[in-house]
Design a protein around this motif. Structure first.
Motif, PDB file in Angstrom:
ATOM      1  N   VAL A   1       0.685  -1.196   0.225  1.00 50.01           N
ATOM      2  CA  VAL A   1       0.189  -0.315  -0.237  1.00 50.01           C
ATOM      3  C   VAL A   1       0.922   1.438   0.485  1.00 50.01           C
ATOM      4  O   VAL A   1       2.532   1.255   1.145  1.00 50.01           O
ATOM      5  N   VAL A   2       0.598   2.051  -1.067  1.00 47.06           N
ATOM      6  CA  VAL A   2       1.452   4.087  -0.787  1.00 47.06           C
ATOM      7  C   VAL A   2       0.161   4.810  -0.777  1.00 47.06           C
ATOM      8  O   VAL A   2      -0.049   4.168  -1.497  1.00 47.06           O
ATOM      9  N   GLN A   3       0.649   4.930   0.259  1.00 39.85           N
ATOM     10  CA  GLN A   3       0.860   6.535   0.069  1.00 39.85           C
ATOM     11  C   GLN A   3       1.128   8.106  -0.416  1.00 39.85           C
ATOM     12  O   GLN A   3       2.729   7.501   0.117  1.00 39.85           O
ATOM     13  N   ILE A   4       0.723   8.585  -1.273  1.00 37.35           N
ATOM     14  CA  ILE A   4       1.248   9.496  -2.226  1.00 37.35           C
ATOM     15  C   ILE A   4       0.658  10.442  -1.754  1.00 37.35           C
ATOM     16  O   ILE A   4      -0.442  11.212  -1.243  1.00 37.35           O
ATOM     17  N   MET A   5       1.644  11.348  -2.342  1.00 39.97           N
ATOM     18  CA  MET A   5       1.503  13.113  -2.357  1.00 39.97           C
ATOM     19  C   MET A   5       2.390  13.434  -1.253  1.00 39.97           C
ATOM     20  O   MET A   5       2.508  14.715  -1.435  1.00 39.97           O
ATOM     21  N   GLU A   6       1.965  13.033   0.420  1.00 41.96           N
ATOM     22  CA  GLU A   6       3.062  14.012   1.251  1.00 41.96           C
ATOM     23  C   GLU A   6       3.589  12.874   1.618  1.00 41.96           C
ATOM     24  O   GLU A   6       3.290  11.356   2.050  1.00 41.96           O
ATOM     25  N   VAL A   7       4.330  13.137   2.666  1.00 37.89           N
ATOM     26  CA  VAL A   7       5.748  12.078   3.552  1.00 37.89           C
ATOM     27  C   VAL A   7       4.150  12.767   4.542  1.00 37.89           C
ATOM     28  O   VAL A   7       4.332  14.383   4.971  1.00 37.89           O
ATOM     29  N   GLY A   8       4.713  11.701   5.745  1.00 39.39           N
ATOM     30  CA  GLY A   8       3.800  12.217   7.097  1.00 39.39           C
ATOM     31  C   GLY A   8       3.985  11.603   8.264  1.00 39.39           C
ATOM     32  O   GLY A   8       5.128  10.227   8.106  1.00 39.39           O
ATOM     33  N   PRO A   9       4.153  11.341   9.831  1.00 40.87           N
ATOM     34  CA  PRO A   9       3.895  10.716  11.047  1.00 40.87           C
ATOM     35  C   PRO A   9       3.428   9.103  10.493  1.00 40.87           C
ATOM     36  O   PRO A   9       2.429   9.707  10.170  1.00 40.87           O
TER      37      PRO A   9
ATOM     38  N   ARG B   1       4.274  13.642 -11.398  1.00 47.23           N
ATOM     39  CA  ARG B   1       4.727  12.858 -11.944  1.00 47.23           C
ATOM     40  C   ARG B   1       6.085  11.445 -11.589  1.00 47.23           C
ATOM     41  O   ARG B   1       5.950  10.351 -11.208  1.00 47.23           O
ATOM     42  N   ALA B   2       6.898  12.006 -10.990  1.00 51.00           N
ATOM     43  CA  ALA B   2       7.378  11.273 -10.219  1.00 51.00           C
ATOM     44  C   ALA B   2       7.651  10.634  -8.790  1.00 51.00           C
ATOM     45  O   ALA B   2       7.019   9.419  -8.624  1.00 51.00           O
ATOM     46  N   MET B   3       6.332  10.820  -8.722  1.00 54.99           N
ATOM     47  CA  MET B   3       5.247  10.705  -7.460  1.00 54.99           C
ATOM     48  C   MET B   3       4.859   9.012  -7.548  1.00 54.99           C
ATOM     49  O   MET B   3       4.669   8.307  -7.137  1.00 54.99           O
ATOM     50  N   GLY B   4       3.544   9.425  -8.969  1.00 58.69           N
ATOM     51  CA  GLY B   4       3.423   8.146  -9.361  1.00 58.69           C
ATOM     52  C   GLY B   4       4.120   6.849  -9.796  1.00 58.69           C
ATOM     53  O   GLY B   4       3.919   6.023  -9.466  1.00 58.69           O
ATOM     54  N   ALA B   5       5.554   7.342 -10.247  1.00 64.91           N
ATOM     55  CA  ALA B   5       5.924   6.519 -11.029  1.00 64.91           C
ATOM     56  C   ALA B   5       6.998   5.965 -10.153  1.00 64.91           C
ATOM     57  O   ALA B   5       7.407   4.254  -9.919  1.00 64.91           O
ATOM     58  N   GLN B   6       7.157   6.279  -8.460  1.00 62.75           N
ATOM     59  CA  GLN B   6       7.896   6.138  -7.675  1.00 62.75           C
ATOM     60  C   GLN B   6       7.117   4.900  -6.499  1.00 62.75           C
ATOM     61  O   GLN B   6       7.286   4.237  -6.549  1.00 62.75           O
ATOM     62  N   ALA B   7       5.976   5.405  -6.960  1.00 65.64           N
ATOM     63  CA  ALA B   7       5.151   4.295  -5.706  1.00 65.64           C
ATOM     64  C   ALA B   7       4.776   3.612  -6.763  1.00 65.64           C
ATOM     65  O   ALA B   7       4.813   1.966  -6.091  1.00 65.64           O
TER      66      ALA B   7
END
Lengths: 346, 346
Positions: B146-154, B298-304
């Motif tokens: 499971v990948v949460q995208i858009m932001e990094v958080g705790p 784009r990098a976010m999606g690709a990296q996910a």
DNA sequence: CTGAAAGCGCTTACAG
DNA sequence: CTGAAAGCGCTTACAG
């Protein structure tokens, strides 16, 4: 693997003290099950947290709740809008979207169609009318409703919803001439089939007006963008400095032209008329507001789903049924040349 | 129903004169089958036009090639860009995207997660870190990456890739102050969790600079658009006419502010600084070019997708692994107040 | 309104 | 390297 837990239909049947068949029936058509059984089943489902296995259902029934959507690209706001409409049309149905992008490659499209069809989808939506012969054959043989979106054209495979890009562009070109512009040019990016037809509409108008000589057209296969609009306009001005109006293949380009004109101190609309295509929301917000050919992308998506749902519900939607959503030219200040501009609606 | 035709694996086995198991093996891992058998199988597949049934495969194996993607909206170019990245990351894999939109509703998100999980997906991508507790529990119990995208958080559920929106907005606000603006305001639409954090970053900067008194903020829950940028800016000027710079929640708003400023003959950047967020391509094309906080959607999606593929390939990607893609403030003319503007990169 | 039987088309261990 | 057996979790007719 993890054979732990995972509640099945039989578990529910056991807990509700009925047969699995009855549970299956209750799930698919509650009216076919006695209220008493229904209650017990509902409770069992809730207590056990049962979730049906779509793969098992698909294997047994040969059907799924999947709607395949095959479009050239998602990072093009036109298709994003279409997706939005599809999404809205799906409301209240169990249908789920499976998305594939062709990157404007007919071969990729063909492969995607093959893959998507193997899932036995409830319906398939494809962009455009220019599938390869093999792709057409696949779609024609599909057991599910197939909707071609974006444009209406001759000989739809099954269902179709769109508009005539030729007519839209021609109307825009006619508008430019009617405003008194005498040297309109066409700017195009990502020259996909629909762009080609827009270009043809533009040319048809010019020829009809006896202005067909120069073929004042600058196009590129590059994907469209605002920056590209700036560059294409620069190219155009270098080649055809007498140009007094630009019909842009889409709104991104039009916005780029507006910015570049401003940078060059070219007055809009007096020295240069600008017209976009699609009427993206930002066209009305621009300064000056930009004339565009409004198309209803969301309605296209929503209508495609509506056709699929109607067909699935057994309603009549004969093969070859095409819905022309039309277009509407929205005149704005960017092409308001010789008129009183006292009242300026945006 | 249509029991006609439809080639199965057994048909292929018969034609190739091997057992079905061998065909299955040849399909999944050709190296485990003798070259001779492989040849015969390949030919049979081709001649018969065999296409595997994904439902049967899913039922038997408990796995699918589906990657579920759950985002708030598709008609938001930020997510369109992310989808593009996902799509690119998928290249060369058999994975297919199943798309669901939450319309910013946590409840809808929860339902979608349930539905998508029931498909036994190969992976799941969800936007943001603000899932409901029930949704989090579902995701935490998922058998797939499971990948949460858009932001990094705790406290990520599993994998995460994004950036700090708080930091991005704070950097932008600091830039405005560094340029000599003394009364910056914040304009925000569609105030989702990430927008809230951007706002918080803006406020943190102002407070640190001793400018925290007024709280010069205009926001709306409405979805963002260029036109909305015009309207919000009008509201802002009515309420706080002393404003000399605007940090916009996103680029659409920033563009709207630019147009509206122009309509009102407010000089940019001398009288008003404008900064966007995300650095959509059009920011550099605008006149004047607009400062923005670049994020790599784009990098976010690709990296996910890369993380999911790595996990599926058995590579190590420990739970809680978060990738911070960062951001980059791109200063442009729209905030170039007191400096020599002789050289103006866009 | 309800159920017993068969089967959808694959894959999974387990042998050999 | 190859195969016989069992089963994945549903639905489809067919009876009653």
């Amino acid at each position: 693997m993890n054979k732990t837990s995972r509640i099945t239909l039989s578990d529910v049947a056991l807990a509700a003290d009925v047969s699995p068949i009855t549970v299956s029936r209750a799930l698919r058509d509650p009216s076919k099950v006695s209220p008493l059984a229904r209650d017990r089943i509902d409770r069992a489902i809730r207590e056990l947290g049962y979730v049906p296995n779509p793969a098992a259902r698909a294997l047994a029934s040969g059907r799924t709740d999947i709607v395949g959507v095959i479009i050239p690209s998602v990072s093009n706001n036109v298709f994003a809008d279409v997706m939005r409409g599809i999404d809205e049309g799906l409301q209240g149905s169990p249908l789920i979207v499976q998305l594939g992008t062709t990157r404007y490659s007919p071969l990729t499209e063909e492969q995607l169609i093959r893959v998507f069809l193997s899932q036995r989808p409830a319906g398939l939506i494809v962009a455009g009318h220019d599938q390869s012969p093999a792709a057409r054959a696949l779609l024609a043989g599909a057991e599910c409703p197939v909707v071609q979106i974006m444009e209406v054209g001759p000989d739809p495979i099954d269902l179709a919803v769109g508009l005539s890009h030729f007519d839209g562009a021609r109307a825009a070109a006619e508008h430019l001439l009617a405003q008194g512009y005498r040297a309109p040019a066409f700017l195009g990016a990502q020259m996909d089939p629909r762009s080609q037809r827009r270009l043809a509409g533009f040319r048809a108008c010019l020829e009809a007006a006896g202005l067909g000589g120069d073929d004042p057209v600058v196009t590129t296969p590059e994907p469209s963008s605002v920056s590209l609009g700036c560059r294409l306009f620069a190219d155009l001005m270098a080649r055809l400095p007498q140009t007094d109006a630009v019909l842009c293949n889409n709104d991104d380009l039009a916005l780029g032209v507006l910015f570049e004109a401003r940078r060059r101190n070219i007055a809009v609309p007096s020295r240069l008329g600008i017209c976009g295509f699609n009427d993206h929301e930002m066209m009305s917000a621009a300064e000056p507001p930009i004339t565009s050919v409004a198309t209803d992308r969301r309605a296209m998506g929503a209508q495609a789903i509506r056709l699929i749902r109607a067909r699935l519900a057994g309603q009549d939607a004969p093969r070859g049924h095409a819905v022309d959503l039309g277009f509407q030219l929205i005149p704005r200040a960017s092409t308001r040349r010789n008129r009183s501009s006292a009242n300026r609606p945006t």
